[in-house]
Design an enzyme around this catalytic site. Structure first.
Site, short mmCIF file in Angstrom:
data_model
loop_
_atom_site.label_atom_id
_atom_site.label_comp_id
_atom_site.label_asym_id
_atom_site.label_seq_id
_atom_site.Cartn_x
_atom_site.Cartn_y
_atom_site.Cartn_z
N SER A 177 0.79 -1.23 0.00
CA SER A 177 0.00 0.00 0.00
C SER A 177 0.83 1.28 0.00
CB SER A 177 -0.97 0.01 1.18
OG SER A 177 -0.30 -0.28 2.38
N HIS A 205 -5.46 -3.31 -2.67
CA HIS A 205 -5.14 -2.36 -3.74
C HIS A 205 -5.06 -2.99 -5.12
CE1 HIS A 205 -4.35 0.85 -0.86
NE2 HIS A 205 -3.81 -0.08 -0.11
N LYS A 237 -11.98 0.67 -1.51
CA LYS A 237 -10.98 1.25 -2.41
C LYS A 237 -11.54 1.25 -3.83
CE LYS A 237 -7.65 0.82 1.10
NZ LYS A 237 -6.99 -0.08 2.01
C1 LIG Z 1 -6.99 -0.27 3.45
C2 LIG Z 1 -6.34 -1.58 3.73
C3 LIG Z 1 -6.86 -2.47 4.67
C4 LIG Z 1 -7.97 -2.09 5.60
O1 LIG Z 1 -9.20 -2.09 4.95
P1 LIG Z 1 -10.38 -1.24 5.57
O2 LIG Z 1 -11.58 -1.78 4.93
O3 LIG Z 1 -10.08 0.17 5.23
O4 LIG Z 1 -10.34 -1.49 7.05
C5 LIG Z 1 -6.27 -3.70 4.79
N1 LIG Z 1 -5.22 -4.05 4.04
C6 LIG Z 1 -4.67 -3.21 3.15
C7 LIG Z 1 -3.49 -3.66 2.35
C8 LIG Z 1 -5.21 -1.95 2.97
O5 LIG Z 1 -4.66 -1.11 2.10
#
Ligand SMILES: *Cc1c(COP(=O)(O)O)cnc(C)c1O
Length: 389
Positions: A177, A205, A237
């Site tokens: 990320s 992602h 996302k």
């Molecule tokens: C954003 C993210 C999460 C967390 O997800 P949420 O639904 O925002 O709690 C977990 N793993 C990765 C790699 C992320 O980028």
């Protein structure tokens, strides 16, 4: 008792203080934050679905059917027809037997690790995994190790040196990320298989972005459910809604339903949100133009940045960080861009390793070429300050 105010002040002096900005209205590139018009290059709304008219309309219509709150946990009576349909569609989308919704990705990661590993077991993680995966490994009570970033040989050596007892769980981001690079998944799958370890990929992602149909990192590498038994995806996302899911075998999903505490002991996400996510899933699958637009922008940005001489990272994804190094300088740069109406956050330790502060640029299919060019021009102006030590 700790002197909280003094500790906060010390943090401020170190340039590590985090503060929130207030966003008016919807998530889209052109937005108003803290009363200022900006073009944002920091959201994870990679396909521009967070405010897509079809997704909003589905949400509004479903709120008329399901109301707002689910009112109970999935195992009580909060599991609506909409949740169930979304789970079936996500299972089909990821080509797995079952999928299970969680309220957030953070909770999905905690739930899987806790359900599959505990005292006497082993969790191995990439050093640069997302904080929620790291916490999942730490909280579940298993013995915990981190292997060198994206380095299969280090993982293999660590697995080989474990005692014969206990479960082994290998956790990795699909797309990292803060760096935007991909995990070497075919190699990790081979190693996990050879050592009888579970492999779980957190594709927060990659999902919606990578692969011909948007099914993510695993589709990108051509890996099926046999090679990677546990897939976690988030819906906040590229899907533009909220929540997360885990996809895998019938037995895996039933195990999570029975024993993942972050699944059992929490209220279901709103049914209307599940219905909105069904609409965004259809767009993810059908509207391949969005991915084409996105990757054309990624290419444009990388080529422009290379011309200016910026230090990019090894990323083919919409996450395109610019390495700066020093935290204070990264902050100064981010402030300078903001003066020009461009919102690009500085990411500093402890989110990233010491000495690797960066500007984290993310691109979206909702950006225009003109907006990307404007960012490149502003970066060129600031180039002196951006150049590495
Ligand atoms: C954003 C993210 C999460 C967390 O997800 P949420 O639904 O925002 O709690 C977990 N793993 C990765 C790699 C992320 O980028």
């Amino acid at each position: 008792m700790r002197d909280l105010a003094a500790q906060l002040e010390a943090r401020r002096k170190q340039g590590l203080y985090r503060a929130r900005r207030i966003l008016e209205g919807r998530q889209k590139p052109q937005q108003t934050v803290d009363g200022r018009e900006v073009v944002a290059f920091c959201s994870n709304d990679y396909l521009g679905l967070a405010a897509h008219p079809k997704v909003v309309a589905a949400f509004r219509k479903a709120a008329g059917v399901y109301g707002v709150g689910a009112g109970a946990a999935h195992l009580v009576n909060g599991h609506t027809r909409a949740h169930h349909a979304l789970e079936e569609e996500l299972a089909a989308f990821t080509n797995r037997e079952r999928a299970l919704l969680f309220s957030t990705g953070y909770m999905a990661n905690l739930g899987v690790a806790q359900a599959l590993a505990g005292r006497g077991d082993h969790v191995l993680e990439d050093r640069l995994n997302h904080a929620s995966l790291i916490d999942a490994g730490l909280v579940c009570g298993a013995r915990f190790q981190r292997y060198r970033h994206a380095t299969g040989v280090d993982l293999a050596q660590r697995l080989a040196s474990l005692d014969a007892t206990g479960e082994r769980l290998v956790l990795t981001d699909g797309v990292f990320s803060m760096d935007g690079d991909l995990a070497p998944l075919p190699e990790l799958a081979r190693i996990a298989e050879a050592h009888g370890a579970w492999l779980m990929v957190d594709d927060a992602h990659g999902l919606g972005v990578l692969g011909a149909t948007g099914a993510g990192s695993l589709e990108h590498f051509g890996l099926d459910a046999r090679r990677v038994p546990i897939l976690m995806g988030t819906l906040g996302k590229a899907f533009g809604t909220a929540g997360a899911f885990v996809a895998g075998s019938e037995a895996l999903i039933e195990t999570l339903i029975q024993s993942a505490r972050t699944y059992v002991y929490t209220t279901a996400m709103p049914g209307a949100l599940a219905e909105a996510t069904r609409a965004s899933l259809r767009i993810v699958q059908d509207d391949t133009k969005r991915r084409e637009t996105l990757f054309a922008l990624v290419k444009r940005f990388r080529e422009g940045a290379a011309r200016i001489g910026l230090r990019l990272m090894d990323s083919i994804t919409p996450i395109q960080p610019i390495l700066v190094g020093d935290s204070a300088r990264a902050m100064a740069l981010s402030d300078q861009l903001l003066e020009q109406g461009l919102l690009v956050p500085a990411i500093r330790p402890p989110t990233v390793p010491e000495g690797t502060a960066r500007l984290r640029v993310t691109l979206s299919a909702a950006h225009t070429r003109g907006q990307v060019d404007r960012l490149l021009e502003a970066l060129e102006t600031a180039h002196e300050a951006v150049a590495p030590d």
